[in-house]
Design a protein around this motif. Structure first.
Motif, PDB file in Angstrom:
ATOM      1  N   ASP A 186      52.176  72.362  59.914  1.00 25.36           N
ATOM      2  CA  ASP A 186      53.241  71.413  59.605  1.00 25.36           C
ATOM      3  C   ASP A 186      53.555  71.506  58.106  1.00 25.36           C
ATOM      4  O   ASP A 186      52.981  72.338  57.393  1.00 25.36           O
ATOM      5  N   ASP A 214      59.476  62.780  68.155  1.00 24.90           N
ATOM      6  CA  ASP A 214      58.471  61.800  67.740  1.00 24.90           C
ATOM      7  C   ASP A 214      58.252  60.678  68.739  1.00 24.90           C
ATOM      8  O   ASP A 214      58.794  59.582  68.584  1.00 24.90           O
ATOM      9  N   ASP A 246      62.221  72.203  62.881  1.00 23.25           N
ATOM     10  CA  ASP A 246      62.236  70.729  62.906  1.00 23.25           C
ATOM     11  C   ASP A 246      63.414  70.254  62.046  1.00 23.25           C
ATOM     12  O   ASP A 246      64.012  71.036  61.300  1.00 23.25           O
TER      13      ASP A 246
HETATM   14  O1  MIG Z   1      60.108  63.305  59.061  1.00 24.08           O
HETATM   15  O2  MIG Z   1      57.075  67.663  59.677  1.00 24.08           O
HETATM   16  O3  MIG Z   1      59.243  65.562  64.798  1.00 24.08           O
HETATM   17  O4  MIG Z   1      56.699  66.697  64.782  1.00 24.08           O
HETATM   18  O5  MIG Z   1      55.182  66.457  62.431  1.00 24.08           O
HETATM   19  C1  MIG Z   1      59.151  63.810  59.951  1.00 24.08           C
HETATM   20  C2  MIG Z   1      56.595  66.370  59.889  1.00 24.08           C
HETATM   21  C3  MIG Z   1      59.262  65.294  60.032  1.00 24.08           C
HETATM   22  C4  MIG Z   1      59.165  65.303  62.443  1.00 24.08           C
HETATM   23  C5  MIG Z   1      58.670  66.057  63.614  1.00 24.08           C
HETATM   24  C6  MIG Z   1      57.166  65.982  63.670  1.00 24.08           C
HETATM   25  C7  MIG Z   1      56.594  66.557  62.398  1.00 24.08           C
HETATM   26  C8  MIG Z   1      57.146  65.794  61.189  1.00 24.08           C
HETATM   27  N1  MIG Z   1      58.604  65.839  61.202  1.00 24.08           N
END
Ligand code: MIG
Length: 639
Positions: free
Chosen positions: A120, A307, A230
């Motif tokens: 991530d 999420d 993402d």
């Molecule tokens: O503002 O990258 O849906 O799976 O862990 C959150 C951090 C941004 C949203 C994603 C989530 C991820 C997270 N991202």
């Protein structure tokens, strides 16, 4: 639903079923559209706020016809690499190289199968895409290599926002070559996202899409084969939560506003990512996971539901969500198993994993500052159950991969609501707390705490309990006994299911002996069933030029005999095995002999001897034969 229920996808498809006749309406307009099925009595209103649109009426009459036609129009999933349908582990975030390596070693030490670990946003250097943080991840190539030796791949997150930073080469190049979104007046659009002030590539221009695609060499050169997209709605930390609607997209010389094209942004990002990875990977299949998408996204990426929360309600909601996505062409989809936000519990993680291993996309993911959610986080008892179910997904891999292959050809989903197979059964019209894997396996997850029974609706036919072999007549509800270690699973009599050996990852060197389980075999009457097993190397595009195999197993009753035969209609891929196993689960007759094969003990068969045996406890007949290119035929004589 508590807190949140919207999806991040925009698939303007309405499927309507009246009586048993289905039809579809697909409104092709990537701006804002509204489908109102509530305000006008029997009439639905469909509208969009910008631009022109194409409206497609999709004929049925069957629901399946609608899904097939819709996917003929918008495209079908590509056959994913096999590792992409294994078990995936994620967390926001695994913070450094040491932690990631330790995680991989723990999976192997604990013998819990796993194919992928996700990185991530913290892997990056201050959230700059196409970088690694030099302190936390000093040697990404070494880390990736070491994990690969364990059979684990790394999938890093890539967001669309490029940090505004005069010293950052990706930003410099984007500015120099004019790849970022601008307002009509010429000003760049900047938005606040994780890296701070950021610019956004204009994927609507092929030139920019290609530029972005090429950036992925950064990852592929490190040995990476999958990318996680993402924030590609795009999400921006401002009041509207997205890009200003008056941004002007270049759109290959036919400029349109962001308002008109908003829903395409995520799709175009993942398309560019997929194409870039495919080109860099040199004939190996890439994997792309995306949060946002528009109709057709299935051609480029798997989709996760974003999420969710570690709530029982969110576990339950994942079923209708993923089932609906399947009817909307997104056959490769799944939720964050265990729930993303808030703290999960041992029980919730177990129940969610039991369900999740039968979803097309299978990833455990959790948010910053929530309790750890890896399979060993809740003590040994929970770990043992989770190991068992994750292992089950690997044992079902031949079946799963077969279903993915079918989905890539027909457009039909991997898991489906019962109404897809039983449109004439009024009991299944609104049934969304159980589902079918393929057309003959019924999964009925427990989605309430402290529960060891649940009602399960079995449609017409006879259904065999996967665990005990017990038969149930369908067309009614039964009460399933489902203590914490049991996920209720039923297989329809007359079906064949292909299982393989337990593996620790999809490309595990273990042999590929397939066991065909024939459920409810009969030696009299008109019993007849067949199974087509598709196999290939699981990673390359060789299958496009014929490097695959198709094994056809056929069985039928013939006046007191049960005849089974197999053949290879196509065999330009050779699986790593010398034997085939066929298990008649709970046959409806007592087998006296198998012509041409000797009788053995179940123990001898365990050791690989060729012959047949009856398992006295279950009554199952086990047959083990040589796997030969020319196939073979045997008859089981009923006593
Ligand atoms: O503002 O990258 O849906 O799976 O862990 C959150 C951090 C941004 C949203 C994603 C989530 C991820 C997270 N991202």
């Amino acid at each position: 639903m508590p807190e949140i229920e919207a999806l991040y996808e925009s698939i303007p498809l309405l499927i309507h079923m009246h009586g048993c006749v289905s039809c579809g309406l697909f409104l092709d307009n990537p701006g804002r559209s509204d489908f109102d099925m509530r305000s006008h009595g029997v009439a639905f209103t469909v509208s969009c706020t910008t631009g022109s649109y194409d409206l497609y009426f999709i004929n049925g009459p069957e629901l399946k016809d609608v899904v097939k036609r819709y996917t003929a129009l918008t495209g079908r999933i590509k056959l994913p690499p096999k590792w992409a349908i294994g078990y995936h582990q994620s967390r926001y975030s695994y913070m450094n190289q040491q932690e990631v390596l330790e995680l991989g070693r723990t999976f192997r030490a604990k013998q819990i199968p796993c194919d992928v670990i996700y990185l991530d946003i913290h892997y990056m250097d201050e959230y700059r895409v196409f970088t690694f943080d030099p302190v936390r991840f000093p040697d990404p190539a070494g880390m990736i290599r070491e994990l690969r030796e364990m059979g684990i791949r790394i999938v890093p997150i890539v967001d669309p926002g490029v940090k505004k930073d005069a010293k950052y080469p990706v930003y410099q190049e984007g500015i120099r070559e004019d790849h970022f979104c601008r307002k009509l007046e010429g000003d760049l659009f900047f938005g606040e996202v994780w890296p701070g002030t950021s610019a956004f590539p204009d994927f609507t221009d092929d030139r920019t899409a290609k530029w972005w695609a090429d950036q992925h060499a950064f990852y592929t050169e490190l040995g990476i084969e999958g990318i996680w997209n993402d924030m590609n709605e795009p999400a921006v930390f401002n009041e509207s939560k997205t890009m200003d609607l008056d941004v002007m997209h270049r759109n290959n010389g036919k400029p349109l506003t962001h308002e008109e094209l908003h829903n395409l942004y995520g799709l175009l990002m993942s398309k560019s990512t997929f194409e870039g990875m495919k080109e860099q990977l040199d004939r190996r299949r890439p994997f792309v996971l995306t949060r946002a998408g528009y109709a057709g996204i299935q051609r480029y990426a798997a989709v996760w539901t974003g999420d969710n929360r570690s709530f029982w309600e969110h576990m339950a909601m994942a079923m209708p969500m993923v089932l609906n996505m399947g009817l909307s062409g997104l056959a490769f989809a799944g939720p964050d198993i265990g729930g993303f936000a808030h703290h999960t519990s041992a029980e919730l993680l177990i129940r969610w994993t039991q369900m999740g291993v039968f979803f097309p996309y299978c990833r455990n993911h959790s948010a910053l500052e929530t309790v750890r959610q890896e399979p060993w986080s809740f003590g040994e008892e929970a770990e043992a159950i989770l190991r068992e179910y994750i292992g089950l997904r690997y044992r079902w891999m031949p079946q799963m991969y077969n279903l993915f292959h079918e989905a890539s050809v027909t457009g039909l989903p991997v898991i489906s609501p019962l109404i897809l197979e039983y449109p004439h059964d009024p009991n299944v019209t609104n049934l969304c707390d159980q589902f079918l894997l393929g057309d003959n396996v019924l999964i009925a997850p427990v989605y309430r705490p402290d529960t060891d029974h649940r009602a399960v609706y079995l449609p017409e036919g006879t259904w065999l309990d996967y665990w005990t072999g017990e038969g149930h007549e369908g067309g009614r509800y039964i009460l399933a006994h489902s203590p914490l270690s049991v996920l209720p699973v039923y297989v329809k009599a007359g079906s064949i299911i292909a299982e393989g050996p337990l593996k620790q990852h999809a490309e595990d060197e273990a042999d590929d002996t397939v066991t065909f389980h024939v459920y409810g075999a009969e030696a009299d009457g008109d019993f007849q069933t067949a199974y087509r097993l598709y196999e290939d190397d699981g990673v390359s595009y060789g299958y496009e030029v014929g490097a695959y195999s198709e094994l056809l197993l056929e069985t039928r009753a013939e006046q007191g005999k049960f005849v089974l035969s197999y053949a290879y209609p196509h065999r330009q891929y050779e699986a790593r095995r010398s034997r085939l196993r066929i298990v008649l689960r709970r046959p409806k007759f007592r087998p006296a002999e198998v012509e041409g094969l000797g009788q053995l003990t179940p123990e001898q068969m365990e050791q690989g001897a060729l012959g047949w045996a009856v398992d006295d406890r279950s009554g199952d007949l086990i047959i083990q034969v040589e796997d030969r290119p020319e196939g073979g035929q045997w008859a089981v004589i009923s006593a």
